[in-house]
Design a protein around this motif. Sequence first.
Motif, PDB file in Angstrom:
ATOM      1  N   ASN A 397      51.389  49.709  22.091  1.00 50.10           N
ATOM      2  CA  ASN A 397      51.723  51.027  22.638  1.00 50.10           C
ATOM      3  C   ASN A 397      50.661  51.536  23.607  1.00 50.10           C
ATOM      4  OD1 ASN A 397      54.177  51.325  21.230  1.00 50.10           O
ATOM      5  ND2 ASN A 397      53.091  51.934  19.377  1.00 50.10           N
ATOM      6  N   ASN A 398      49.731  50.687  23.973  1.00 50.96           N
ATOM      7  CA  ASN A 398      48.713  51.040  24.964  1.00 50.96           C
ATOM      8  C   ASN A 398      48.929  50.183  26.215  1.00 50.96           C
ATOM      9  OD1 ASN A 398      46.659  53.050  23.900  1.00 50.96           O
ATOM     10  ND2 ASN A 398      46.749  51.616  22.196  1.00 50.96           N
ATOM     11  N   GLU A 399      49.576  50.769  27.195  1.00 50.44           N
ATOM     12  CA  GLU A 399      49.955  49.997  28.389  1.00 50.44           C
ATOM     13  C   GLU A 399      48.743  49.431  29.127  1.00 50.44           C
ATOM     14  OE1 GLU A 399      52.383  52.468  30.784  1.00 50.44           O
ATOM     15  OE2 GLU A 399      54.050  52.537  29.361  1.00 50.44           O
ATOM     16  N   TRP A 400      47.617  50.107  29.052  1.00 48.23           N
ATOM     17  CA  TRP A 400      46.430  49.655  29.766  1.00 48.23           C
ATOM     18  C   TRP A 400      45.758  48.476  29.080  1.00 48.23           C
ATOM     19  CZ3 TRP A 400      41.892  49.578  27.078  1.00 48.23           C
ATOM     20  CH2 TRP A 400      41.851  50.352  25.911  1.00 48.23           C
ATOM     21  N   LEU A 401      45.935  48.362  27.739  1.00 49.16           N
ATOM     22  CA  LEU A 401      45.201  47.349  26.984  1.00 49.16           C
ATOM     23  C   LEU A 401      45.786  45.951  27.165  1.00 49.16           C
ATOM     24  CD1 LEU A 401      42.965  46.649  25.003  1.00 49.16           C
ATOM     25  CD2 LEU A 401      44.460  47.338  23.128  1.00 49.16           C
ATOM     26  N   LEU A 402      47.097  45.840  27.170  1.00 54.90           N
ATOM     27  CA  LEU A 402      47.724  44.526  27.261  1.00 54.90           C
ATOM     28  C   LEU A 402      47.390  43.794  28.567  1.00 54.90           C
ATOM     29  CD1 LEU A 402      51.213  45.247  25.633  1.00 54.90           C
ATOM     30  CD2 LEU A 402      49.241  44.108  24.612  1.00 54.90           C
ATOM     31  N   PRO A 403      47.493  44.452  29.737  1.00 52.39           N
ATOM     32  CA  PRO A 403      47.102  43.745  30.969  1.00 52.39           C
ATOM     33  C   PRO A 403      45.625  43.355  31.002  1.00 52.39           C
ATOM     34  CG  PRO A 403      48.435  45.675  31.486  1.00 52.39           C
ATOM     35  CD  PRO A 403      48.075  45.771  30.034  1.00 52.39           C
ATOM     36  N   LEU A 404      44.760  44.218  30.428  1.00 48.66           N
ATOM     37  CA  LEU A 404      43.332  43.904  30.395  1.00 48.66           C
ATOM     38  C   LEU A 404      43.075  42.669  29.526  1.00 48.66           C
ATOM     39  CD1 LEU A 404      40.402  44.596  31.077  1.00 48.66           C
ATOM     40  CD2 LEU A 404      40.416  46.243  29.199  1.00 48.66           C
ATOM     41  N   LEU A 405      43.758  42.617  28.384  1.00 43.72           N
ATOM     42  CA  LEU A 405      43.616  41.460  27.496  1.00 43.72           C
ATOM     43  C   LEU A 405      44.165  40.202  28.163  1.00 43.72           C
ATOM     44  CD1 LEU A 405      42.879  40.231  24.798  1.00 43.72           C
ATOM     45  CD2 LEU A 405      45.025  41.093  23.864  1.00 43.72           C
ATOM     46  N   ALA A 406      45.340  40.333  28.788  1.00 40.68           N
ATOM     47  CA  ALA A 406      45.945  39.170  29.455  1.00 40.68           C
ATOM     48  C   ALA A 406      45.069  38.687  30.609  1.00 40.68           C
ATOM     49  CB  ALA A 406      47.341  39.524  29.951  1.00 40.68           C
ATOM     50  N   GLY A 407      44.488  39.622  31.370  1.00 43.76           N
ATOM     51  CA  GLY A 407      43.620  39.243  32.483  1.00 43.76           C
ATOM     52  C   GLY A 407      42.375  38.513  32.019  1.00 43.76           C
ATOM     53  N   THR A 408      41.807  38.938  30.886  1.00 43.12           N
ATOM     54  CA  THR A 408      40.602  38.284  30.358  1.00 43.12           C
ATOM     55  C   THR A 408      40.936  36.891  29.845  1.00 43.12           C
ATOM     56  OG1 THR A 408      39.844  40.488  29.656  1.00 43.12           O
ATOM     57  CG2 THR A 408      38.627  38.604  28.821  1.00 43.12           C
ATOM     58  N   ILE A 409      42.102  36.761  29.205  1.00 47.24           N
ATOM     59  CA  ILE A 409      42.549  35.439  28.749  1.00 47.24           C
ATOM     60  C   ILE A 409      42.719  34.501  29.946  1.00 47.24           C
ATOM     61  CG2 ILE A 409      44.526  34.214  27.743  1.00 47.24           C
ATOM     62  CD1 ILE A 409      44.887  36.640  25.862  1.00 47.24           C
ATOM     63  N   ASP A 410      43.296  35.023  31.008  1.00 44.72           N
ATOM     64  CA  ASP A 410      43.490  34.215  32.213  1.00 44.72           C
ATOM     65  C   ASP A 410      42.151  33.846  32.836  1.00 44.72           C
ATOM     66  OD1 ASP A 410      45.271  33.090  34.313  1.00 44.72           O
ATOM     67  OD2 ASP A 410      44.281  34.604  35.560  1.00 44.72           O
ATOM     68  N   ARG A 411      41.206  34.769  32.821  1.00 47.28           N
ATOM     69  CA  ARG A 411      39.877  34.520  33.378  1.00 47.28           C
ATOM     70  C   ARG A 411      39.195  33.349  32.662  1.00 47.28           C
ATOM     71  NH1 ARG A 411      35.604  37.461  35.770  1.00 47.28           N
ATOM     72  NH2 ARG A 411      33.877  36.008  36.015  1.00 47.28           N
ATOM     73  N   LEU A 412      39.409  33.256  31.363  1.00 45.53           N
ATOM     74  CA  LEU A 412      38.803  32.184  30.565  1.00 45.53           C
ATOM     75  C   LEU A 412      39.666  30.929  30.532  1.00 45.53           C
ATOM     76  CD1 LEU A 412      37.526  34.342  27.574  1.00 45.53           C
ATOM     77  CD2 LEU A 412      36.114  33.253  29.318  1.00 45.53           C
ATOM     78  N   GLN A 413      40.838  30.981  31.189  1.00 51.45           N
ATOM     79  CA  GLN A 413      41.759  29.844  31.267  1.00 51.45           C
ATOM     80  C   GLN A 413      42.167  29.346  29.877  1.00 51.45           C
ATOM     81  OE1 GLN A 413      39.776  26.949  33.795  1.00 51.45           O
ATOM     82  NE2 GLN A 413      40.304  28.066  35.654  1.00 51.45           N
ATOM     83  N   LEU A 414      42.495  30.303  29.011  1.00 49.98           N
ATOM     84  CA  LEU A 414      42.975  29.974  27.671  1.00 49.98           C
ATOM     85  C   LEU A 414      44.496  29.863  27.741  1.00 49.98           C
ATOM     86  CD1 LEU A 414      40.796  32.558  25.679  1.00 49.98           C
ATOM     87  CD2 LEU A 414      40.284  30.148  26.123  1.00 49.98           C
ATOM     88  N   THR A 415      45.006  28.643  27.609  1.00 54.49           N
ATOM     89  CA  THR A 415      46.441  28.425  27.810  1.00 54.49           C
ATOM     90  C   THR A 415      47.211  28.143  26.532  1.00 54.49           C
ATOM     91  OG1 THR A 415      46.005  26.086  28.249  1.00 54.49           O
ATOM     92  CG2 THR A 415      46.074  27.585  30.156  1.00 54.49           C
ATOM     93  N   SER A 416      46.546  28.178  25.395  1.00 57.78           N
ATOM     94  CA  SER A 416      47.236  27.983  24.110  1.00 57.78           C
ATOM     95  C   SER A 416      46.534  28.812  23.047  1.00 57.78           C
ATOM     96  CB  SER A 416      47.229  26.503  23.703  1.00 57.78           C
ATOM     97  OG  SER A 416      45.907  26.087  23.393  1.00 57.78           O
TER      98      SER A 416
END
Length: 454
Positions: A397-416
């Motif tokens: 329910n926090n629209e700002w948190l999900l993109p931030l988390l997804a962006g950090t995951i992408d930054r670390l190239q975590l694909t699984s």
Amino acid sequence: MLQFIDQTPGGIRSSDRRTIRSHVMRGKNAGKKRPAIRQKLEDVRMKQKANHSTKPPYSIPRQVLWSDLSLTRLPEQLDSKSTGLLHRWFFDISDALFPPQFCNKFDIIKSIWVNCILVDEAYFHSTLAISASYVNFVRRKPYISTNTLHHISQAYALVNNKLSGPNSVSDSAIAAVVSLVIYQQIHHQVATGLVHLGGLYKMIQLRGGIGKLMQENRALALKPLRLDIELAMRSGTPPVLLDETLPVRSILCDFDTDDLPHLELPLMPPMMLDIFKFSVLLNQAHSNTIPKLNPLDFTETIVALLYRLIGGVFAMPVMSDKKSNFHDLLHPTMIAFMSTLLPEYTLDKSGRCTLSSRLEDRLQETYFGSILISDLEASILVWILFISAISVLDAKNNEWLLPLLAGTIDRLQLTSWSQAEQQLKMFPWIDCIHGPPARDLWDHLRGLELIFVL
């Protein structure tokens, strides 16, 4: 000599039945002396008087078995529903306080709390008010019924009488006030809870301080300490019970740091190392690599770590310097991590609202919309975001948190998820507590197509 009883047309009468019983018993009682009724009554009176004179005023007459709790003499007669609620509350809260996946079984039957139920009417009524507050224990939805109001009003009156008497700082008096604070926690009466916590502080000081109470009755002393932490987290005020004489039997002292992953994170504060040690111990206990922990050692370690963390965290201002912001962010995240080991009396996370607000502010202040972070910072940020999301923040329910988390995951190239889990375990992480909700959050992000998964 045989004598036949003639049956009348109306059947065997009561007088005939007496005659039959008399003949049957005449042979069995032949030669036996029958004491007079008066002598029997006198013997019973003498036995009762002897038992009454030798019975100590505060003792459990026998081992209490919950299966026959209805047969146990309580301060007030209970119906089957109230007895069931009392039973359920004790075992429900025992598992919440001393999780069986980490701790040896806590024998609630032999604890001071069952003894208080039997011998102290104030504690008895306050505990019944707590147990009656739940319509459904699994859903943890507090409810004020007429039964709840009856017991809590009785508890208040009895506690007031106790505090004005000669046993105003006894163990039972402290236990009764503690139970009132728990009731107020359940029903979000924070201001009243803080007032009673202040009263507890004065009572404990009159007993010689929390350090002395820990030595005299460790199980009792840990209750107000834990409540002090919980109310500080809820209200944003500093804890009030801690003093410098608090003895801590830390289970971390003999921990071998060679069991920890090799970390080269200059931004990690020393306090985080102790939390890491504790998480490793809990994972080992859960996997039976080491014996289960003593329940009181488990609680005392949580209390000690949180007191070190929580003292000035709410008063700490957000700084403009990036490195200061990072440390300020780690501090409440560590508290959020430890909060997952505290019992939550409701499922709405209302007990963590102040911590949630501060953590959200610092996350947005430090990293919202920012891509100017190093890989080293990103590796710890993903841990911060996952812990925050599954503990005190409602990520979905926090629209700002999900993109931030997804962006950090992408930054670390975590694909699984296995890669993400391996990354998260470089920091404090308790598999059975944090793993399932974190995996659920990962799947939620994947469903929203915010992360790329091979």
